[in-house]
Motif scaffolding. Structure first.
Motif, PDB file in Angstrom:
ATOM      1  N   ASN A   1      -4.851  43.483 -86.375  1.00 36.55           N
ATOM      2  CA  ASN A   1      -4.211  44.717 -85.954  1.00 36.55           C
ATOM      3  C   ASN A   1      -5.279  45.623 -85.346  1.00 36.55           C
ATOM      4  O   ASN A   1      -6.467  45.277 -85.317  1.00 36.55           O
ATOM      5  CB  ASN A   1      -3.525  45.395 -87.147  1.00 36.55           C
ATOM      6  CG  ASN A   1      -4.433  45.441 -88.360  1.00 36.55           C
ATOM      7  OD1 ASN A   1      -5.401  46.185 -88.383  1.00 36.55           O
ATOM      8  ND2 ASN A   1      -4.147  44.593 -89.351  1.00 36.55           N
ATOM      9  N   ASP A   2      -4.861  46.784 -84.851  1.00 36.46           N
ATOM     10  CA  ASP A   2      -5.814  47.692 -84.198  1.00 36.46           C
ATOM     11  C   ASP A   2      -6.559  48.581 -85.183  1.00 36.46           C
ATOM     12  O   ASP A   2      -7.321  49.462 -84.773  1.00 36.46           O
ATOM     13  CB  ASP A   2      -5.083  48.562 -83.166  1.00 36.46           C
ATOM     14  CG  ASP A   2      -3.997  49.427 -83.789  1.00 36.46           C
ATOM     15  OD1 ASP A   2      -3.765  49.292 -85.010  1.00 36.46           O
ATOM     16  OD2 ASP A   2      -3.384  50.219 -83.051  1.00 36.46           O
ATOM     17  N   LYS A   3      -6.388  48.345 -86.475  1.00 36.49           N
ATOM     18  CA  LYS A   3      -7.052  49.155 -87.496  1.00 36.49           C
ATOM     19  C   LYS A   3      -8.166  48.392 -88.213  1.00 36.49           C
ATOM     20  O   LYS A   3      -8.730  48.906 -89.181  1.00 36.49           O
ATOM     21  CB  LYS A   3      -6.033  49.651 -88.527  1.00 36.49           C
ATOM     22  CG  LYS A   3      -5.020  50.643 -87.981  1.00 36.49           C
ATOM     23  CD  LYS A   3      -4.076  51.108 -89.082  1.00 36.49           C
ATOM     24  CE  LYS A   3      -3.132  52.201 -88.585  1.00 36.49           C
ATOM     25  NZ  LYS A   3      -2.299  51.753 -87.468  1.00 36.49           N
TER      26      LYS A   3
ATOM     27  N   HIS B   1      -9.754  40.851 -83.704  1.00 38.83           N
ATOM     28  CA  HIS B   1      -9.373  42.270 -83.696  1.00 38.83           C
ATOM     29  C   HIS B   1      -8.069  42.415 -82.917  1.00 38.83           C
ATOM     30  O   HIS B   1      -7.910  41.836 -81.840  1.00 38.83           O
ATOM     31  CB  HIS B   1     -10.455  43.139 -83.045  1.00 38.83           C
ATOM     32  CG  HIS B   1     -10.017  44.562 -82.812  1.00 38.83           C
ATOM     33  ND1 HIS B   1      -9.673  45.412 -83.835  1.00 38.83           N
ATOM     34  CD2 HIS B   1      -9.844  45.273 -81.650  1.00 38.83           C
ATOM     35  CE1 HIS B   1      -9.330  46.579 -83.328  1.00 38.83           C
ATOM     36  NE2 HIS B   1      -9.409  46.516 -82.003  1.00 38.83           N
ATOM     37  N   ASN B   2      -7.153  43.184 -83.488  1.00 40.88           N
ATOM     38  CA  ASN B   2      -5.853  43.437 -82.853  1.00 40.88           C
ATOM     39  C   ASN B   2      -5.145  42.133 -82.496  1.00 40.88           C
ATOM     40  O   ASN B   2      -4.552  41.990 -81.430  1.00 40.88           O
ATOM     41  CB  ASN B   2      -6.025  44.311 -81.608  1.00 40.88           C
ATOM     42  CG  ASN B   2      -4.781  45.109 -81.288  1.00 40.88           C
ATOM     43  OD1 ASN B   2      -3.873  45.212 -82.106  1.00 40.88           O
ATOM     44  ND2 ASN B   2      -4.732  45.655 -80.088  1.00 40.88           N
ATOM     45  N   ASN B   3      -5.249  41.158 -83.421  1.00 40.25           N
ATOM     46  CA  ASN B   3      -4.570  39.860 -83.299  1.00 40.25           C
ATOM     47  C   ASN B   3      -5.136  38.991 -82.178  1.00 40.25           C
ATOM     48  O   ASN B   3      -4.516  38.004 -81.774  1.00 40.25           O
ATOM     49  CB  ASN B   3      -3.056  40.063 -83.088  1.00 40.25           C
ATOM     50  CG  ASN B   3      -2.248  38.917 -83.663  1.00 40.25           C
ATOM     51  OD1 ASN B   3      -2.694  38.202 -84.559  1.00 40.25           O
ATOM     52  ND2 ASN B   3      -1.055  38.715 -83.149  1.00 40.25           N
TER      53      ASN B   3
END
Length: 560
Positions: free
Chosen positions: A472-474, A489-491
């Motif tokens: 995910n973006d977190k 990161h961010n899938n």
């Protein structure tokens, strides 16, 4: 004289069924005349034989015979040049105007529309509605080119009632067939209520306009302040470096660039907000004009049909929460420059980074030496970490003073906590990492595990990707599975080709927006570096598969 008489009484030769001049006229016992075909079609479709004009009912179907005298009069009328016809005072329908449905050939402009007849009429063809008793009860409206939309599609009756239960216009037949027991009112009554709501909506629009226009003005002022502050900082540092120009030329250039970069970033942020505010203001003004126009319309049906779509305001944006970091401090950097004048040549190789603490409106400049190269240099930024007991999944067991986490089949008896992961076998550390450089090392045992960092907002409940470290973006993560590395990161996952080591070093340069993973053995090998812009404190975290464990290593600057 005969022709003049025909001119005076020519409206008597109009069929009240087709509203056109009589064709093959017939006269029925009640005295009214119609076209033979019109009346035949009318009676063929009904079990009751009544006059379409006066509604007089006949027990038996009267025999229909052509009215010879009337037919001869009509023939003469067609041959006569009618110089004083009232049609001469009428105008033909132009572009965008409603045409008379009863006119043949070139059509005159309609002066009224009949909702009952679902047709529009010019002045001449409208006269039967004012002269004949049977048509006087019809509902006349201003000319409307689309009368069908004001009729019930099911019953073909005029939509004269509003059902508050279903929020729709209905006819009298609908009241007893599909809306029995519903709350119903007249269109006029509902219009009055909706008009009040419209006033409330207009008031809300005015408030939003005032608020957004005020924010726009404040943003413009902030934009000017950014420029003034940037210019002031540049001038101050030009003066500070005048006496040391030879030694600090490179540092001065870097500092100026950073200030300009900060100014440009803030300027772009402000411009984006200004553009968004201007668009929202334009949209609200447009919506305000539409609603004002709607509030002034006399067409109740049009008002109610379009009310819902016009009065639902667009979601209010969050642009008003924007804060421009117009001021930033140079105090820390100035002190360091003053105390390190003898080392300026070395310092010219250092990094000058802009750092805005979360929730702070003042940006700070941070002076940092070049990125560490050796493990000894990395250890200068060692940050001791401890696993947070409120976060581990129940299959993860903590030990060694909460420095080690192990996956086990038996569930640990942790108390319920909103920060605890309930699906993914993950755990986070309790220390918030922000505004500085941090380094730590972990040693893993097993086939499949992940290490990384995440914002506190990483999801904790459920199996969605919003809770999975790196997907995910977190969050950002490094995984090693069967001695193979990958980052995510961010899938977005990337496989890394590098020598395997059970010990991994993590280097976080928060101000620079850099997160690096190193394979640690007799040398340090960079596996991957994420470059981004961190906006919140970060927390170190781990994901473990079956029979795996991860230990946070205790380090000191003297370790090798």
């Amino acid at each position: 004289m005969a022709d003049a008489q025909l001119l005076v009484s020519q409206n008597e030769f109009t069929c009240s069924v087709c509203l056109d001049t009589l064709t093959d006229p017939i006269t029925i016992p009640c005295g009214h005349s119609f076209c033979l075909k019109c009346l035949t079609d009318c009676w063929d479709q009904s079990q009751e034989f009544s006059c379409p004009q006066c509604r007089h009912t006949f027990t038996k179907r009267p025999e229909l015979n052509r009215n010879t005298l009337l037919n001869e009069v009509l023939k003469k009328l067609k041959k006569t040049a009618i110089t004083s016809s009232p049609l001469q005072s009428q105008k033909y329908a132009g572009p965008g105007e409603v045409e008379c449905d009863a006119c043949t050939g070139k059509k005159f402009r309609a002066v009224k529309s009949c909702l009952t007849c679902t047709a529009s009429f010019c002045q001449t063809h409208l006269q039967p509605h004012s002269e004949g008793d049977a048509l006087k009860h019809h509902t006349l409206l201003d000319p409307d080119g689309n009368l069908r939309r004001k009729l019930c599609a099911k019953h073909q009756k005029s939509l004269e009632i509003f059902c508050k239960t279903d929020e729709t216009c209905i006819c009298v037949m609908c009241v007893v067939t599909g809306h029995k027991g519903h709350e119903i009112v007249k269109l006029e009554t509902e219009r009055e209520e909706k008009q009040k709501q419209l006033g409330t909506t207009l008031s809300e629009i005015r408030k939003r306009l005032e608020k957004k226009e005020k924010t726009l003005k404040e943003t413009r002022r902030a934009l000017e302040q950014i420029k003034i502050s940037a210019e002031r900082q540049v001038q101050e540092h030009e003066k500070n470096f005048t006496d040391l120009i030879r030694c600090i030329q490179k540092t001065r250039r870097k500092l100026t660039e950073r200030i300009r970069e900060h100014e440009n970033r803030e300027r772009e942020k402000a411009k984006v907000v200004m553009e968004r505010l201007e668009k929202e203001i334009e949209e609200l003004k447009r919506r305000n004009a539409e609603l004002k126009e709607l509030s002034e319309t006399k067409d109740n049906f049009h008002f109610l049909q379009t009310f819902s779509s016009h009065c639902v305001l667009p979601a209010d944006g969050d642009s008003t929460s924007f804060t421009v970091t117009a001021d930033f401090s140079f105090e820390d950097l100035s002190k360091k420059v003053s105390s390190l004048k003898k080392s300026l040549e070395k310092m010219s190789q250092w990094h000058i980074l802009t750092f805005t603490p979360p929730g702070n409106e003042v940006s700070r400049f941070v002076l940092l030496p070049p990125d560490p190269q050796s493990r000894e240099e990395f250890l200068q930024y060692f940050c001791p970490l401890t696993l947070d007991i409120n976060t581990p999944h129940r299959e993860l067991h903590l030990s060694e003073g909460n420095k080690k986490v192990t996956w086990e089949e038996t569930e640990a008896k942790y108390p319920d906590h909103p920060d605890r992961f309930d699906w993914w076998p993950q755990v986070l550390c309790g220390e918030a990492l922000t505004g500085t450089r941090c380094y730590w090392e972990v040693e893993g045992s097993g086939e499949d595990m992940e290490i990384g960092v995440a914002y506190k907002g990483l999801g904790r409940k459920g199996e969605s990707s919003g809770c999975h470290l790196g997907y995910n973006d977190k969050s950002w993560s490094l995984a090693w599975c069967n001695s193979r590395y990958s980052v995510c990161h961010n899938n977005k996952e990337t496989v890394i080709s590098a020598p395997y080591s059970p010990r991994v070093g993590v280097y976080l340069d928060w101000p620079a927006g850099s997160l690096s993973f190193y394979s640690v053995s007799h040398t340090m090998t960079l596996l991957h570096r994420f470059n981004t812009s961190f906006t919140e404190p970060l927390y170190s975290g781990f994901w473990l598969d079956c029979k795996c464990s991860v230990t946070i290593c205790h380090l000191t600057p003297g370790d090798h």
